[in-house]
Design an enzyme around this catalytic site. Structure first.
Site, mmCIF file in Angstrom:
data_model
loop_
_atom_site.group_PDB
_atom_site.id
_atom_site.type_symbol
_atom_site.label_atom_id
_atom_site.label_comp_id
_atom_site.label_asym_id
_atom_site.label_seq_id
_atom_site.Cartn_x
_atom_site.Cartn_y
_atom_site.Cartn_z
ATOM 1 N N ARG A 303 0.771 -1.821 0.131
ATOM 2 C CA ARG A 303 -0.219 0.147 0.014
ATOM 3 C C ARG A 303 1.064 1.329 -0.278
ATOM 4 O O ARG A 303 1.722 1.690 1.262
ATOM 5 C CB ARG A 303 -1.046 -0.231 1.569
ATOM 6 C CG ARG A 303 -2.100 0.737 1.661
ATOM 7 C CD ARG A 303 -2.289 1.122 2.503
ATOM 8 N NE ARG A 303 -1.690 2.102 2.958
ATOM 9 C CZ ARG A 303 -2.004 1.647 5.000
ATOM 10 N NH1 ARG A 303 -2.566 1.189 5.762
ATOM 11 N NH2 ARG A 303 -0.930 2.853 5.568
ATOM 12 N N HIS A 307 -3.183 4.545 4.416
ATOM 13 C CA HIS A 307 -5.062 2.987 5.038
ATOM 14 C C HIS A 307 -6.019 4.336 4.577
ATOM 15 O O HIS A 307 -6.684 3.437 4.097
ATOM 16 C CB HIS A 307 -5.134 2.965 6.219
ATOM 17 C CG HIS A 307 -6.717 2.725 6.587
ATOM 18 N ND1 HIS A 307 -6.393 0.686 6.255
ATOM 19 C CD2 HIS A 307 -7.163 2.577 7.300
ATOM 20 C CE1 HIS A 307 -7.202 0.336 6.281
ATOM 21 N NE2 HIS A 307 -8.201 1.475 7.123
ATOM 22 N N TYR A 316 4.538 6.107 11.055
ATOM 23 C CA TYR A 316 4.871 4.509 11.073
ATOM 24 C C TYR A 316 5.359 3.458 10.255
ATOM 25 O O TYR A 316 5.668 2.537 11.314
ATOM 26 C CB TYR A 316 3.517 3.759 11.485
ATOM 27 C CG TYR A 316 2.373 3.739 10.954
ATOM 28 C CD1 TYR A 316 2.352 2.528 9.740
ATOM 29 C CD2 TYR A 316 1.444 4.397 10.618
ATOM 30 C CE1 TYR A 316 1.371 3.188 8.584
ATOM 31 C CE2 TYR A 316 0.132 4.282 9.268
ATOM 32 C CZ TYR A 316 0.046 3.640 8.920
ATOM 33 O OH TYR A 316 -0.655 3.516 7.651
#
Length: 414
Positions: A303, A307, A316
């Site tokens: 990805r 998100h 992160y």
């Protein structure tokens, strides 16, 4: 220290125990046909499913991926401009979605999560209709029976149960038609379990991410599908992140290993290789339609974006990982292969980009034209039949709105 465990140091100096599992010598390298630099490999067991994929078909796959990416980037821009409430980017996952959806027949049924915009595009769903739900204008923007694709599911993993339930319904239909059944349901297992086995039913496919494999719904769905030999394909897009949690915190082994526990075949494919994805999905769908039961596919991809547009992946995710995966870009990979074959020249590239531009322009104009729904529509389709409690709630909310001083206030409340 327990047998079979080793102690490892983490980046912050903490120590923890990891299991060292015997995988029986299984090679978990994802199967691949096209390398990141565009080099094509011959893999007979995969190539037999691609006999009809000529240069024109590959250019079509490339066009689909470019258009899907343009839909994604345009939708992200629309959200940033306040036209959408939220958007879940699929940047980097184009090959997994286009390759798998191009393997479907028209009569197969798709049950997806909320990130399968590329699949929806291939199924013929208009990009504007795809965005209605993210604008808050509709619970679903299309007729699922017309496009054979259920509304996108936000509840993580729930769509796997829907896919299996529908697939069991297909078995019941087959049994009712008298084409062969065992135990009152299903179709008899064919003697020929190869690519020439006759296909006797349609199939379902369920799309979900790596994070969904930790949900109970997915486990229940895979157990039920295996038990009843349901004509289902479980397509897991392992994009490495369940929001901010990396996949290796969820599973000590590659996700494809889950398949063995449910008694079904599993295949791990390079999710950035559209040809390999097309081949393995075609084989899995063939098995399902021929009465050979479900298959689990783990498409290893990444990805590239957040998100959702409400997420900040820089908090992160290491930038070096992003740079590494950028070198495996699925669109650039196929473009390199097509240019090497002389299929994609400057004129062909311009035509592809024009197609993507037209899709984006139509989508943007369509979103601007979407009318805000009347407040009462939120009560529609909650129940299949009239319901007294819902009627009372609709009446109460209508009286609440009517209590405002002027029509402008009422309009603002809609």
């Amino acid at each position: 220290m327990p047998a079979g465990w080793v102690q490892r140091d983490t980046e912050n100096g903490a120590r923890h125990l990891d299991a060292t599992l015997d995988d029986g010598g299984v090679d978990h390298t994802p199967v691949r046909l096209i390398d990141p630099d565009g080099t094509r490999h011959e893999v007979p067991e995969l190539d037999r499913w691609l006999d009809d994929v000529d240069d024109a078909a590959m250019l079509g796959l490339y066009t689909d991926m470019v258009a899907a990416r343009r839909i994604d980037t345009e939708a992200t821009a629309l959200q940033r401009q306040g036209q959408l409430g939220l958007w879940p980017p699929m940047l980097g996952q184009e090959a997994a979605q286009i390759g798998s959806s191009r393997a479907l027949r028209e009569d197969d049924f798709v049950f997806s999560s909320y990130r399968e915009q590329g699949v929806a595009y291939v199924r013929g769903i208009a990009p504007t209709d795809l965005l209605r739900v993210w604008r808050g204008a509709a619970p679903s923007g299309w007729d699922p029976y017309e496009y054979r694709m259920a509304p996108m599911q936000v509840i993580i993993g729930a769509q796997t149960l829907h896919a299996v339930g529908y697939a069991v319904g297909l078995l019941l239909e087959t049994a009712t038609a008298g084409t062969g059944a065992h135990g009152g349901i299903g179709i008899s297992r064919p003697e020929n379990d190869g690519p020439d086995a006759p296909e006797r039913t349609s199939a379902t496919i369920s799309y979900f991410g790596d994070g969904a494999t930790s949900q109970g719904d997915v486990h229940e769905a895979m157990t039920f599908a295996s038990t009843w030999s349901a004509p289902t394909v479980f397509f897991c897009q392992n994009n490495q992140w369940a929001i901010s949690e990396p996949v290796d915190l969820q599973s000590k082994v590659p996700l494809v290993e889950r398949a063995r526990g449910y008694g079904m075949p599993g295949v791990r494919v390079d999710g950035n290789d559209v040809l390999a994805v097309l081949a393995v999905t075609r084989e899995a769908l063939h098995r399902a339609r021929a009465g050979l039961g479900p298959t689990f596919i783990e498409a290893v991809t990444y990805r590239m974006g957040p998100h959702t547009t409400a997420d900040d992946p820089t908090r992160y995710r290491d930038r070096s990982d992003l740079e590494e995966w950028s070198g495996r870009d699925p669109i650039a990979r196929l473009a390199a292969h097509l240019r090497d074959r002389g299929v994609l020249d400057d004129d062909a590239e311009a035509a592809v980009q024009q197609t993507a531009d037209e899709v984006a322009a139509t989508m943007r104009a369509g979103v601007y034209a979407v009318a805000d729904p009347d407040w009462s529509t939120v009560f529609d389709h909650v129940y299949a039949e009239p319901h007294a409690v819902l009627d009372a709630e609709r009446d109460a909310y209508g009286r609440y709105l009517a209590g405002f001083a002027d029509n402008d206030t009422q309009e603002a409340a809609r």
